[in-house]
Write an enzyme that holds these catalytic residues in place. Sequence first.
Site, PDB file in Angstrom:
ATOM      1  N   GLU A  66       0.960  -1.025  -0.021  1.00 53.46           N
ATOM      2  CA  GLU A  66       0.070  -0.123   0.346  1.00 53.46           C
ATOM      3  C   GLU A  66       1.040   0.992  -0.210  1.00 53.46           C
ATOM      4  O   GLU A  66       1.402   1.534   0.766  1.00 53.46           O
ATOM      5  CB  GLU A  66      -1.234  -0.339   1.124  1.00 53.46           C
ATOM      6  CG  GLU A  66      -2.315  -1.367   1.348  1.00 53.46           C
ATOM      7  CD  GLU A  66      -3.263  -0.797  -0.239  1.00 53.46           C
ATOM      8  OE1 GLU A  66      -3.502  -0.347  -0.077  1.00 53.46           O
ATOM      9  OE2 GLU A  66      -3.709  -1.800   0.269  1.00 53.46           O
TER      10      GLU A  66
ATOM     11  N   CYS B  60      -1.963   9.317   2.147  1.00 48.46           N
ATOM     12  CA  CYS B  60      -1.745   8.503   0.707  1.00 48.46           C
ATOM     13  C   CYS B  60      -3.165   8.964   0.118  1.00 48.46           C
ATOM     14  O   CYS B  60      -2.545   8.709  -1.568  1.00 48.46           O
ATOM     15  CB  CYS B  60      -2.118   6.753   0.908  1.00 48.46           C
ATOM     16  SG  CYS B  60      -3.336   6.277   1.600  1.00 48.46           S
TER      17      CYS B  60
HETATM   18  P1  NAD Z   1       7.823   5.469   4.244  1.00 50.93           P
HETATM   19  O1  NAD Z   1       8.313   4.010   3.526  1.00 50.93           O
HETATM   20  O2  NAD Z   1       9.361   6.115   5.314  1.00 50.93           O
HETATM   21  O3  NAD Z   1       8.146   4.260   6.025  1.00 50.93           O
HETATM   22  C1  NAD Z   1       6.991   3.412   5.993  1.00 50.93           C
HETATM   23  C2  NAD Z   1       7.479   2.150   6.771  1.00 50.93           C
HETATM   24  O4  NAD Z   1       8.226   1.672   5.890  1.00 50.93           O
HETATM   25  C3  NAD Z   1       8.588   2.203   8.232  1.00 50.93           C
HETATM   26  O5  NAD Z   1       7.426   1.759   8.951  1.00 50.93           O
HETATM   27  C4  NAD Z   1       9.903   2.180   8.131  1.00 50.93           C
HETATM   28  O6  NAD Z   1      10.298   1.942   9.463  1.00 50.93           O
HETATM   29  C5  NAD Z   1       9.361   1.237   6.713  1.00 50.93           C
HETATM   30  N1  NAD Z   1      10.611   0.960   5.881  1.00 50.93           N
HETATM   31  C6  NAD Z   1      11.740   2.280   5.112  1.00 50.93           C
HETATM   32  N2  NAD Z   1      12.290   1.122   4.771  1.00 50.93           N
HETATM   33  C7  NAD Z   1      12.108   0.333   4.317  1.00 50.93           C
HETATM   34  C8  NAD Z   1      12.212  -0.771   4.083  1.00 50.93           C
HETATM   35  N3  NAD Z   1      13.791  -0.909   3.185  1.00 50.93           N
HETATM   36  N4  NAD Z   1      11.752  -2.340   4.041  1.00 50.93           N
HETATM   37  C9  NAD Z   1      11.639  -2.205   5.115  1.00 50.93           C
HETATM   38  N5  NAD Z   1      10.809  -1.363   5.602  1.00 50.93           N
HETATM   39  C10 NAD Z   1      11.242  -0.148   6.008  1.00 50.93           C
HETATM   40  O7  NAD Z   1       6.684   6.243   4.862  1.00 50.93           O
HETATM   41  P2  NAD Z   1       6.357   6.840   5.864  1.00 50.93           P
HETATM   42  O8  NAD Z   1       7.374   7.939   5.287  1.00 50.93           O
HETATM   43  O9  NAD Z   1       6.138   6.750   6.793  1.00 50.93           O
HETATM   44  O10 NAD Z   1       4.657   7.464   5.328  1.00 50.93           O
HETATM   45  C11 NAD Z   1       4.315   8.180   4.074  1.00 50.93           C
HETATM   46  C12 NAD Z   1       3.767   7.381   3.569  1.00 50.93           C
HETATM   47  O11 NAD Z   1       3.254   5.960   3.089  1.00 50.93           O
HETATM   48  C13 NAD Z   1       2.786   7.724   1.130  1.00 50.93           C
HETATM   49  O12 NAD Z   1       4.781   7.639   0.120  1.00 50.93           O
HETATM   50  C14 NAD Z   1       2.345   7.830   1.501  1.00 50.93           C
HETATM   51  O13 NAD Z   1       1.219   7.908   0.905  1.00 50.93           O
HETATM   52  C15 NAD Z   1       1.836   6.206   2.104  1.00 50.93           C
HETATM   53  N6  NAD Z   1       1.147   5.569   2.942  1.00 50.93           N
HETATM   54  C16 NAD Z   1      -0.054   4.778   1.639  1.00 50.93           C
HETATM   55  C17 NAD Z   1      -1.407   4.304   2.675  1.00 50.93           C
HETATM   56  C18 NAD Z   1      -1.596   3.369   1.814  1.00 50.93           C
HETATM   57  O14 NAD Z   1      -2.388   3.061   1.608  1.00 50.93           O
HETATM   58  N7  NAD Z   1      -1.702   3.205  -0.021  1.00 50.93           N
HETATM   59  C19 NAD Z   1      -1.193   4.778   3.168  1.00 50.93           C
HETATM   60  C20 NAD Z   1      -0.717   5.809   3.985  1.00 50.93           C
HETATM   61  C21 NAD Z   1       0.354   5.863   3.535  1.00 50.93           C
END
Ligand code: NAD
Length: 513
Positions: free
Chosen positions: A266, A300
């Site tokens: 997601e 998102c």
């Molecule tokens: P992020 O990608 O920085 O982090 C999200 C999670 O992923 C965190 O828990 C982080 O520790 C983990 N993470 C980061 N790199 C990783 C890796 N290489 N391997 C495994 N885990 C890893 O995102 P954010 O800044 O917390 O959230 C914002 C983003 O999330 C935006 O792009 C938003 O659109 C998206 N989002 C999407 C949805 C959806 O349902 N499509 C919902 C909410 C947020």
Amino acid sequence: MSLPIKDILDHLHINDINHAFSTGTQWGSSDNAVTKDIVSPTDGKKIAAVKFATADEYNTVVETAKKAFKTWRQIPAPKRGEIVRQIGDSLRENKKQLGTLVSYEMGKSLQEGYGEVQEMIDICDFAVGLSRQLYGLTMHSERPEHRMYEQYHPLGIVGVISAFNFPVAVWSWNAMLAWVCGDVCIWKPSEKTPLTAIACQHIAQEVFKRNNIDEGVSCLVIGDRNIGELMSNDTRVPLVSATGSTRMGKAVSAAVGARLGKSLLELGGNNAIIITENADLDMSLIGAVFGAVGTAGQRCTSTRRLIIHESVYEAFKQKLISAYGQIKIGDPLNENNHMGPLIDQDAVSLYLDSIEKCKAEGGKFVVEGGKLEGEAYSSGCYVKPCIAEVENHYKIVQHETFAPILYLIKYADLDEAIELQNGVPQGLSSAIMTNNLREAERFLSYAGSDCGIANVNIGTSGAEIGGAFGGEKETGGGRESGSDAWKVYMRRQTNTINYSKTLPLAQGIKFDL
Ligand code: NAD
């Protein structure tokens, strides 16, 4: 805000000795764990400190969860649903406190904080009903006196990696369904919002304990991407559900794919509303402004682009400029404010950088952005929502900036508008505002929106839990929450039973001995 933050933290068991992981009944952390202060973006004050789990601790959690799966899967699904029902009740009792902490830790408005907890309650209700369904299909066999059907079994451990912007709801969308399906869960929340996750773990843990359920069904591991990477590479975790940026999703998908595991992604959106010449402009204004400014543009599903018919473009732009002049920005716990802060100062830098990039590409700001200064904004995380006239092909417009920057794009013909709406790498949410049936149906047809969510006369932001939630292209293709999204948490098995006295082979093959 009716309750002081300190009382809320006490009520939700948040304190400075919070441990790095929980297997359900056990909490723990090592002496040399990395400690991180969690600071509220609303006032810049430290709320509490957390510890990050080590690889060994992660391993302990996975082994405990693995053991728990063997007993949890034996409990009949409706009985598992009963546990989820009790968790829903507990969330109802704690809605005010948890919703306030969501708002204080993440920075979204209090109403949205409560709304997020309500979403958790709603998915609990949905999962309770689902626990008496989880149905497969029966089909007719080509062989006499044979019966064929398919059934669903639980997968095992579901790893949940969540983002900061929906710090608790995303976990519940996954965990409640996974639990009724017979799976156990390990949650790695965002390192930016671990306190609300600790609160949720306490709430769930109390219910599991009360029902004498083994530890390991609900697990929590606090940490940064290192823990996410361990999970993605771990063959003991058959399904990794990851919510966050497209960059993160590509890394998770590559790691999980390399071991032929399952991932549910997601990821980012770049959502547009098409406002046609037949739109109700007052309704469109509410959808557009809430979509762009709600959660300070950190959903998102936030509205990032408005694709407006040339005949109503100027009039609608003026309405927007006037509406933006009335937006109140400040402490999200004060219900008079429409918009709170960004999550941290890094997010502010990214926002300022995007404005500069937009200007450099030729974007013309009709509502200027900028960082807000002054005592009320002392956390350094408050910014002005802004609006720029752009072309869809600008690099910055193609990119998801997680901040309240709204782009205006003009169009002349509906198919061109649909092409513009689809002309970005992401495919999460989309909407058309129109009172014209042909325009609405065209937008919803195979020649219309290419997004996972396509709405008519509703904005792009937010969704009800009854529908499957997710998006296409760089949004990752996953579906969560309602409809038949539960199937991803289970493995499908086709069964053929022969109750005849002979062994006929399929396709009429003869094999006489
Ligand atoms: P992020 O990608 O920085 O982090 C999200 C999670 O992923 C965190 O828990 C982080 O520790 C983990 N993470 C980061 N790199 C990783 C890796 N290489 N391997 C495994 N885990 C890893 O995102 P954010 O800044 O917390 O959230 C914002 C983003 O999330 C935006 O792009 C938003 O659109 C998206 N989002 C999407 C949805 C959806 O349902 N499509 C919902 C909410 C947020």
